[in-house]
Design a protein around this motif. Structure first.
Motif, PDB file in Angstrom:
ATOM      1  N   LYS A   1      -1.177   6.407  -3.592  1.00 43.71           N
ATOM      2  CA  LYS A   1      -2.026   6.415  -3.308  1.00 43.71           C
ATOM      3  C   LYS A   1      -2.531   5.334  -2.897  1.00 43.71           C
ATOM      4  O   LYS A   1      -2.762   4.637  -1.580  1.00 43.71           O
ATOM      5  N   GLY A   2      -1.497   3.819  -3.096  1.00 47.43           N
ATOM      6  CA  GLY A   2      -1.708   2.518  -3.450  1.00 47.43           C
ATOM      7  C   GLY A   2      -1.256   2.463  -2.033  1.00 47.43           C
ATOM      8  O   GLY A   2      -0.913   0.491  -1.518  1.00 47.43           O
ATOM      9  N   GLY A   3      -0.168   3.184  -1.494  1.00 46.27           N
ATOM     10  CA  GLY A   3       0.871   2.593  -0.247  1.00 46.27           C
ATOM     11  C   GLY A   3       1.952   0.906  -0.672  1.00 46.27           C
ATOM     12  O   GLY A   3       2.422   1.093   0.009  1.00 46.27           O
ATOM     13  N   HIS A   4       2.245   1.551  -2.335  1.00 45.93           N
ATOM     14  CA  HIS A   4       3.524   1.143  -3.165  1.00 45.93           C
ATOM     15  C   HIS A   4       4.647   2.054  -3.055  1.00 45.93           C
ATOM     16  O   HIS A   4       5.851   0.964  -2.870  1.00 45.93           O
ATOM     17  N   THR A   5       4.966   3.642  -2.752  1.00 43.41           N
ATOM     18  CA  THR A   5       5.827   3.704  -2.945  1.00 43.41           C
ATOM     19  C   THR A   5       6.025   4.735  -1.779  1.00 43.41           C
ATOM     20  O   THR A   5       4.760   5.380  -1.214  1.00 43.41           O
TER      21      THR A   5
END
Length: 625
Positions: free
Chosen positions: A224-228
């Motif tokens: 959700k955080g766009g980290h993966t």
């Protein structure tokens, strides 16, 4: 019954054989021997597929080769041997010979004796291999999930060199290095999990399901955080064309032998078939595809964990009906999922499963996927225990340093090196500002940006606020002092970063600015009638005998001068008024003369056309009437 099992074995062998000719990549890390000098250097070793490798980090220790139980197949307590480190000493790496028992058992026995890591020396000269977990039917694997130490397989030649040095009484120290085991090119980690919906394959299936449940929360936060960027995958095999009409292929495959999975119970006469597993795997892949198209790929974790809980094989709920209920409950478009699955009985290619088979083949640095489950992080196959903490370590090591999300910097995963001696970086204790930045791999000394103000410097010995508004942060590192209602600062709030004492002060501008005594230095108030008094940051000048002080001229003026000045102004006003009156009188005379002249001109013109009463009648003949 035996014939049925033989059929299962034959088909399973053919299925596995299709991958056996592929390219398997042994994942490695570095081993650096630091002493003795005779074997000092950097060597490669293979990461074991169990335990917890310290991805992104290093581990320093001293090597021990026990005199007894050198293959570590029995408990070291039977030989009164302990590897527990004493206070002030390095951790112990146990050198173990290969053979006689499973790699995992060697690691477990060494761990119980206090080892920090194990080095398994190969017993023959060959390329490095991956140490894997044993087959379920060959060992009681209850201890597998309790192995927490890292393990490495080393070559026979390196093992012999280590043994030789130790036999001479040399202390062998080394560092195991996993910092480059996972590429870390940018701020996003791309990872994939090769998994399976089958829940009847023993300990490995149980471990996989437990991992999905435990890792779901972290996976969803990162996604959700766009980290993966996460992608699930599923292994399938094809049935050789000669066997597509056999009972074995029909029960284990869909789409006429194109996509197959082994029978869950390894028995065709009971339970679910391999084709049931393939269909559920396909359904999970399609659920992911539909969710990814709607921008919510993380919901896949909810689906697979709910399916494992609500639709187990043992309860006879491993069905489409059970799966559809979960799909509806999660508000996933069921029609799109069914369309994606297609007809498993049709003699056609399924684009989803075909792509999965193509993805099994290794590309670049990643080898073929042959172990199930397999986790791939930044195109490198993960080795180690499939457990939340261990996997997070591997993933966190895949972020470019200083771009790691907050979950990677928790106490469970990371040691904050900034807490001890500020990491050796610059800091301003008064303002609680530091250049130390904790990262998963260690720490960085970088001058910070605080409240929009950038600090400049080397990050180790100094950092200084610079640019506009920098005076708002600790006064730009410049001198500042307040006395009474007066405050002076050496910081200039512009794009410069220099400290300069203000007017009326002298000094370096950083540590101090001292008041300049203008009176003592005779820089001001020097006229004969002047009296000078020094003040903090300025001065006061007055005049004797009631004279007035003019600061801009540094002089005193008296009353006579004032009178003369007043008289001069009066004369000037009289002169101005006189000039004004004369101008008005001249203007009046001018207007009068102009008017007189104009009247005369008009009379002359009119006289030419008609006589005037004041002029005589002209002479000439006339007659009386």
């Amino acid at each position: 019954m035996n014939q049925e099992k033989l059929g299962v074995f034959s088909v399973s062998f053919l299925l596995i054989l299709s991958l056996a000719v592929g390219r398997f990549v042994v994942e490695k890390n570095n081993l650096k021997v630091t002493s003795p000098d005779s074997i000092k250097g950097i060597y490669e070793c293979a990461i074991g597929n169990f335990g917890v490798p310290q991805y992104g980090g290093t581990l320093v220790g001293t090597v021990v080769y026990p005199k007894s139980n050198q293959k570590a197949c029995k408990s070291y307590s039977d030989f009164d041997i302990s590897f527990k480190s004493k206070a002030g000493r390095l951790p112990t790496f146990v050198l173990i010979d290969r053979g006689d028992c499973f790699f995992t058992l060697k690691a477990w026995i060494a761990q119980q004796a206090g080892a920090a890591a194990i080095l398994v020396a190969d017993n023959k000269a060959e390329p490095l291999i991956t140490m894997d977990t044993p087959e379920e039917d060959k060992s009681d694997a209850d201890y597998l999930q309790n192995i927490t130490i890292p393990s490495a397989l080393i070559t026979k030649s390196l093992g012999d060199s280590l043994k030789s040095a130790l036999s001479k009484g040399d202390m062998v120290n080394m560092k195991l290095d996993w910092t480059e085991s996972v590429p870390h090119p940018d701020e996003r980690v791309e990872y994939e999990l090769w998994t399976n919906s089958n829940d009847q394959c023993g300990t490995k299936c149980d471990t996989q399901i437990e991992f999905l449940k435990n890792f779901k929360g972290a996976a969803q936060i990162l996604e959700k955080g766009g980290h993966t960027q996460f992608t699930p995958h599923y292994i399938t095999w094809y049935c050789p064309e000669a066997f597509t009409l056999s009972k074995q292929c029909k029960s284990q495959c869909i789409n006429h032998g194109r996509y197959c999975a082994p029978d869950p119970e390894q028995d065709f006469t009971k339970g679910y078939d391999g084709k049931d597993v393939v269909v559920q795997n396909l359904r999970q892949a399609c659920v992911y595809r539909v969710l990814n198209e709607t921008g919510k790929p993380w919901v896949w974790w909810d689906y697979v964990t709910d399916f494992a809980i609500r639709c187990p094989m043992k309860d006879k709920k491993y069905t489409k009906e059970c799966a559809d209920e979960i799909i509806k409950s999660l508000d996933i478009d069921l029609k799109k999922v069914d369309k994606c699955i297609g007809d498993p009985e049709a003699d056609v290619e399924n684009p989803i499963l075909k792509a999965e088979q193509e993805s099994q083949v290794g590309k670049g640095s990643r080898g073929d996927v042959t172990i199930l489950p397999t986790l791939v992080v930044n195109n490198r196959q993960y080795r180690g225990k499939l457990e939340k903490g261990a996997v997070l370590k591997a993933m966190c090591s895949g972020f470019q340093e200083s771009t790691e999300p907050a979950i990677c910097l928790t106490e469970d995963l990371n040691t904050n090196e900034c807490l001890e001696n500020n990491g050796g970086c610059w800091q301003d204790k008064a303002s609680n500002i530091t250049a130390c930045r904790d990262t998963y791999r260690g720490r960085l000394c970088e001058c910070p940006t605080v409240q929009g103000v950038k600090f400049a410097g080397d990050g180790y010995t100094h950092c200084k606020a610079s640019g506009a508004l920098h005076c708002g942060i600790n006064n730009g590192g410049c001198w500042r002092e307040t006395r009474g209602s007066y405050t002076y600062s050496a910081c200039v709030d512009d794009h410069s970063s220099d400290c300069k004492c203000p007017l009326g002060f002298k000094g370096d501008g950083v540590k101090s600015c001292e008041d300049v005594n203008e009176c003592k230095e005779k820089k001001v108030c020097q006229c004969p009638d002047c009296k000078c008094k020094n003040t903090w940051g300025s001065y006061e000048c007055s005049c004797k005998n009631g004279l007035l002080y003019m600061r801009e001229h540094d002089t005193c003026i008296g009353s006579s001068k004032v009178g003369t000045t007043k008289l001069s102004w009066s004369f000037l006003w009289v002169l101005i008024i006189g000039v004004g009156v004369a101008g008005l009188a001249g203007y009046a005379v001018y207007k009068y003369r102009i008017r007189t002249y104009m009247d005369a001109e008009i009379r002359g013109i009119m006289a030419q056309y008609m006589p005037l009463e004041s002029q005589p009648t002209p002479s000439g003949p006339h007659m009386d009437i």
